[in-house]
Design an enzyme around this catalytic site. Structure first.
Site, PDB file in Angstrom:
ATOM      1  CB  CYS A  85      -0.624   2.601   3.978  1.00 38.94           C
ATOM      2  SG  CYS A  85      -2.053   1.819   3.270  1.00 38.94           S
ATOM      3  CG  ASP A  86       3.090   1.325   4.537  1.00 38.45           C
ATOM      4  OD1 ASP A  86       2.608   1.864   5.547  1.00 38.45           O
ATOM      5  OD2 ASP A  86       2.901   0.136   4.242  1.00 38.45           O
ATOM      6  CB  CYS A 106      -0.941  -0.011   1.202  1.00 42.14           C
ATOM      7  SG  CYS A 106      -2.001   1.430   1.270  1.00 42.14           S
TER       8      CYS A 106
END
Ligand code: NDP
Length: 306
Positions: free
Chosen positions: A137-138, A134
């Site tokens: 997300c990261d 992701c």
């Protein structure tokens, strides 16, 4: 045989949000948490795009807090998975781990989707330590560093261009001699100077040390090998919705996602509602899942009061 009003399957933001709403509506929901309580978010660390937390929030803390909120409001949370469902008649008959048999007047499916991984041992070893599925997300953790993205679809292109806005250099590892993504997405990739597309390349090994990923060894179809010095390794080779239990009983799309009536959470079976990634191949964001959990709870409540 236990009889309940509402059964929620899944413990990501969609499932817990549905539980919060239905508890407040006195519908005594029972929620089965499955094998990964907290869902996909628990595989990441800091979440910076969940509204309301100016400094971001730890993903596990957020999920633990959502869980507690559902419990405080009266939801019954149970460990374990649902192993069998029969949606052919109401009340729906369901079996949970350990042979528990339940009759549920309504059902909310929030079983999510799972990112696909390549299946390399080294990839598993560094999951959460540089290996991620992701970028949204990261990606932020790899600012000004070099990263690699595997895949040639729309998701890979989207993630690569997103990462290119944060990182120094992005490598796309594409197994075919072309991208599968839409023309528009491909153009965005080719127009981004700090993305290098490595066609006809496969990942041989993810390299790293105790601090996490330090590189990735790729192999071209002609056999030549190269090591990319990257700190992040992102998979974008697709997701599969967790819908095996419902195959043949609910209308699914070609990729197995549950079809819902547009603008609602209603599935092809009356009294069965779907929320979160299990019905959403496009957005796949925690906040969108939570929103759809709320929709499913409201649709379900109206159904039960009818
Ligand atoms: P796709 O299935 O479209 O693409 C997956 C990519 O990963 C392909 O390039 C595929 O290669 C590659 N791949 C699969 N398995 C492996 C493997 N084992 N090793 C190496 N590479 C592999 O998935 P997406 O998640 O990109 O997209 C899913 C759907 O969502 C699509 O319909 C897409 O159009 C849509 N979408 C739309 C967006 C938008 O419109 N903005 C954004 C994101 C997704 P190969 O081509 O060789 O099979």
């Amino acid at each position: 045989m236990e009889k309940i009003k509402t059964l929620i399957i899944g413990s990501g933001p969609a499932g817990y949000t549905a539980a919060i709403y239905l508890s407040r509506a006195n519908m005594a929901p029972v929620l089965y948490e499955g094998i990964q309580p907290g869902g996909q978010l628990t595989t990441t660390t800091l979440i910076e795009n969940w509204p309301g937390y100016a400094e971001g929030i730890d993903a596990n803390e957020l999920m633990a807090s959502m869980r507690k909120q559902a419990e405080n409001l009266g939801a019954e949370l149970r460990g374990g998975s649902i192993t069998k469902v029969d949606l052919s008649a109401r009340p729906f008959r369901v079996e949970a781990e350990g042979g528990v048999e339940i009759e549920a007047e309504s059902l909310i499916i929030a079983t999510g989707a799972s990112a696909k991984y390549l299946g390399l041992e080294s990839e598993l070893k560094f999951r959460g330590q540089g290996v991620s599925a992701c970028a949204t997300c990261d990606g932020f953790f790899y600012r000004k560093r070099d990263v690699a993205v595997v895949g040639g679809g729309d998701t890979a292109c989207e993630e690569a261009t997103y990462l290119a806005s944060l990182c120094r250099q992005v490598y796309m590892i594409v197994r075919k001699p072309f991208l599968r993504a839409s023309q528009a997405m491909q153009q965005r990739v080719f127009d981004t100077p700090n993305i290098e597309v490595l066609f006809e390349h496969n990942t041989a090994e993810v390299l790293g040390d105790e601090m996490g990923v330090t590189g990735v060894k790729v192999r071209k179809t002609d056999g030549t090998e190269r090591v990319l010095d990257v700190a992040g390794f992102f998979l974008a080779i697709g997701h599969h919705p967790n819908t095996d239990l419902f195959e043949g009983q609910l209308e699914l799309d070609e990729e197995g996602y549950i079809r819902v009536e547009p603008g609602t959470s209603k599935t092809s079976v009356e009294g069965v509602f779907a929320a979160g990634d299990v019905k959403d191949p496009h957005y796949r964001q925690a906040i969108a899942a939570a929103g759809s959990g709320c929709m499913a709870a409201l649709d379900c409540e109206r159904f039960l009061r009818k």
